[in-house]
Design an enzyme around this catalytic site. Structure first.
Site, mmCIF file in Angstrom:
data_model
loop_
_atom_site.group_PDB
_atom_site.id
_atom_site.type_symbol
_atom_site.label_atom_id
_atom_site.label_comp_id
_atom_site.label_asym_id
_atom_site.label_seq_id
_atom_site.Cartn_x
_atom_site.Cartn_y
_atom_site.Cartn_z
ATOM 1 N N HIS A 190 0.844 -1.210 0.000
ATOM 2 C CA HIS A 190 0.000 0.000 0.000
ATOM 3 C C HIS A 190 0.877 1.258 0.000
ATOM 4 C CE1 HIS A 190 -4.052 1.819 1.176
ATOM 5 N NE2 HIS A 190 -3.222 2.850 1.168
ATOM 6 N N HIS A 194 1.161 4.924 -2.362
ATOM 7 C CA HIS A 194 0.699 5.771 -3.476
ATOM 8 C C HIS A 194 1.924 6.378 -4.145
ATOM 9 C CE1 HIS A 194 -3.571 5.802 -2.113
ATOM 10 N NE2 HIS A 194 -2.992 5.514 -0.958
ATOM 11 N N HIS A 215 -9.821 1.360 -0.463
ATOM 12 C CA HIS A 215 -9.622 2.057 0.810
ATOM 13 C C HIS A 215 -10.965 2.067 1.542
ATOM 14 C CE1 HIS A 215 -5.932 3.604 -0.945
ATOM 15 N NE2 HIS A 215 -5.651 4.318 0.129
ATOM 16 N N GLU A 257 -10.850 3.488 7.119
ATOM 17 C CA GLU A 257 -9.849 4.439 7.615
ATOM 18 C C GLU A 257 -10.626 5.555 8.337
ATOM 19 O OE1 GLU A 257 -7.925 6.700 4.526
ATOM 20 O OE2 GLU A 257 -6.158 7.203 5.756
ATOM 21 N N ASP A 311 1.878 4.040 2.972
ATOM 22 C CA ASP A 311 0.829 4.884 2.393
ATOM 23 C C ASP A 311 1.418 6.049 1.582
ATOM 24 O OD1 ASP A 311 -1.847 5.360 1.915
ATOM 25 O OD2 ASP A 311 -2.310 6.193 3.889
ATOM 26 N N ASP A 312 1.844 7.105 2.257
ATOM 27 C CA ASP A 312 2.425 8.308 1.615
ATOM 28 C C ASP A 312 3.571 8.786 2.513
ATOM 29 O OD1 ASP A 312 -0.032 8.737 -0.276
ATOM 30 O OD2 ASP A 312 -0.886 8.686 1.731
HETATM 31 N N1 ADE Z 1 -4.692 8.820 -1.052
HETATM 32 C C1 ADE Z 1 -3.451 8.911 -0.596
HETATM 33 N N2 ADE Z 1 -3.386 8.589 0.710
HETATM 34 C C2 ADE Z 1 -4.647 8.277 1.091
HETATM 35 C C3 ADE Z 1 -5.237 7.861 2.302
HETATM 36 N N3 ADE Z 1 -4.525 7.694 3.420
HETATM 37 N N4 ADE Z 1 -6.556 7.651 2.326
HETATM 38 C C4 ADE Z 1 -7.274 7.815 1.219
HETATM 39 N N5 ADE Z 1 -6.776 8.189 0.051
HETATM 40 C C5 ADE Z 1 -5.465 8.426 -0.026
HETATM 41 ZN ZN ZN Z 2 -3.743 4.841 0.850
#
Ligand code: ADE
Ligand code: ZN
Length: 329
Positions: free
Chosen positions: A12, A14, A192, A195, A273-274
Site C-alpha cells: 500500500h 501511493h 480504501h 480508515e 501509504d504516503d
Molecule cells: N490517497 C493517498 N493517501 C490516502 C489515504 N490515506 N486515504 C485515502 N486516500 C489516499
Molecule cells: Zn492509501
C-alpha cells in the site's frame, strides 16, 4: 535488530504520495510553478487534517505533468524502497494524474513508469507492480474512465484496481460498475475503507465490491464479530500504522489495533501509504512496531509471508519472493 535489512513486501504505497517534497519543489522550480503554501519552512509538506492533506497532495501532483516526471519519480521511490529492504512492492497510480484519463497518454505514462521499474529491478532486485486507483471524491463517472484505462493496460505490470480518496464522499456501491469492469478484465481488487468510515464501510467494500484486500480497514476493530469474519474469510488488510497515527485515526502507537488483528488471525501487511507526508519510512514503521508490541523477526517474517500470499502478482513472482522470505510453495 537491523530493521532496514528485513526483507519486506509493501502492498500500500501511493506513487505520487511517495514523492519527496524536495522532488516536488524541484519540479515546481524547473517549471516555474508557484505551489503556494504547501511546504513548511523546513521543506516538509504542510497540511492540517485529512481533507487538507488531500488538497496538498493534489496540488503537489499538478507539477507531475509528463511521463518523464513519473519515470524520475518511480526511480526515486524505488531507490528508497530498496534502501528499506523492500523485495516486492505494489504501488497505486491514477490515470487522473497520468494523462487526465486519456488512454493514449496513460499508455505513455505507463511505459515510462515500467521502464523505471525494470531499471530498479535490475539494479536492486526490487519488483514493482501497479494497482490503478480511482479517486472516490472525483466521482463514479471519472472512476469508469480509470477502470477502462486499467482494463486496457492490464498485464505484467498492471495487476489490480482500487479506490482511494475521501472515504466520506458518495457510496462505495456507486463504484460497482468500475469494479465489475476491472474484475471482468482479470484485475485483482482492493479498496480504501475503514480508515475514516467504520466497520460497515469495510463490509461494503468486501460485500458490494468483492475486494480481496482492503486499504487500511483498521476501524473494523470496532466490531469484534466482523474481525472474526475477516479472519475466517481471509480478507487481507493493508495496514499503514504511521499514516493512521499521523492523520489522527488513532492517537498513538500503543492504541493502534494492528497487534489485535494479528493475534486474531487476520491476514495483514505493513505499509507506509504516503511516507514523506507522514514523516515515516518502512524500516521506521518496523522499528516502532517492534518497540510498541515487542514484535521480533519471526513476527515480521510471518507478516511478510501473509503479504506475499495476498500480493496481486503472477504465481512465478510470488513463489520467487516467498523463497526469498524462506517460505516454500
Ligand atoms: N490517497 C493517498 N493517501 C490516502 C489515504 N490515506 N486515504 C485515502 N486516500 C489516499
Ligand atoms: Zn492509501
Amino acid at each position: 535488530m537491523s530493521f532496514a535489512s528485513i526483507p519486506k513486501t509493501e502492498l500500500h504505497l501511493h506513487l505520487e504520495g511517495a514523492a519527496p517534497p524536495a522532488f516536488i519543489a524541484g519540479l515546481a522550480r524547473e517549471k516555474g510553478v508557484d505551489l503556494g503554501g504547501i511546504f513548511n519552512a523546513d521543506g516538509s509538506y504542510k497540511y492540517q487534517g485529512f481533507d487538507h492533506f488531500l488538497k496538498v497532495y493534489e496540488a503537489a501532483c499538478t507539477v507531475l505533468t509528463s511521463p518523464e516526471d513519473f519515470r524520475r519519480l518511480t526511480l526515486a521511490v524505488l531507490e528508497e524502497s530498496a534502501a528499506n529492504g523492500v523485495i516486492y512492492g505494489e504501488t497505486f497510480l491514477s490515470p487522473d494524474f497520468c494523462g487526465k484519463g486519456d488512454l493514449g497518454a496513460w499508455r505513455e505514462y505507463l511505459a515510462a513508469i515500467t521502464e523505471a521499474a525494470s531499471e530498479a529491478e535490475a539494479r536492486d532486485g526490487v519488483t514493482l507492480k501497479g494497482v490503478v486507483t480511482c479517486i472516490r471524491h472525483f466521482g463514479p463517472e471519472q472512476a469508469r474512465t480509470a477502470a477502462r484505462c486499467a482494463a486496457e493496460t492490464m498485464g505484467d505490470f498492471i495487476v489490480g484496481f482500487g479506490i482511494g480518496g475521501d472515504e466520506m464522499a458518495g457510496k462505495l456501491g456507486d463504484f460497482a460498475y468500475s469494479f465489475d469492469m476491472a474484475r471482468e478484465a482479470g484485475l485483482h481488487l482492493t479498496a480504501h475503507a475503514g480508515e475514516w468510515g467504520g466497520p460497515e464501510s469495510v463490509r461494503d467494500a468486501v460485500n458490494d465490491l468483492g475486494v480481496a484486500r482492503v486499504g487500511h480497514g483498521v476501524r473494523s476493530i470496532e466490531d469484534p464479530a466482523w474481525v472474526e469474519e475477516l479472519a475466517r474469510r481471509g480478507v487481507h488488510l493493508e495496514i499503514c500504522p504511521g499514516s493512521n497515527i499521523s492523520l489522527g485515526v488513532f492517537p498513538d502507537w500503543p492504541l493502534h489495533p494492528i497487534n489485535t488483528f494479528y493475534e486474531r488471525g487476520v491476514s495483514l501487511s505493513i505499509s507506509t501509504d504516503d511516507p514523506p507526508f507522514f514523516h515515516t519510512t518502512l524500516a521506521g514503521e518496523y522499528e516502532r512496531l517492534a518497540e510498541t508490541f515487542d514484535w521480533d523477526e519471526a513476527v515480521f517474517r510471518d507478516i511478510n509471508i501473509m503479504a506475499m500470499k495476498a500480493a496481486f502478482c503472477d504465481d512465478a513472482t510470488r513463489a520467487a519472493k516467498l523463497e526469498t522470505l524462506g517460505e516454500k510453495t
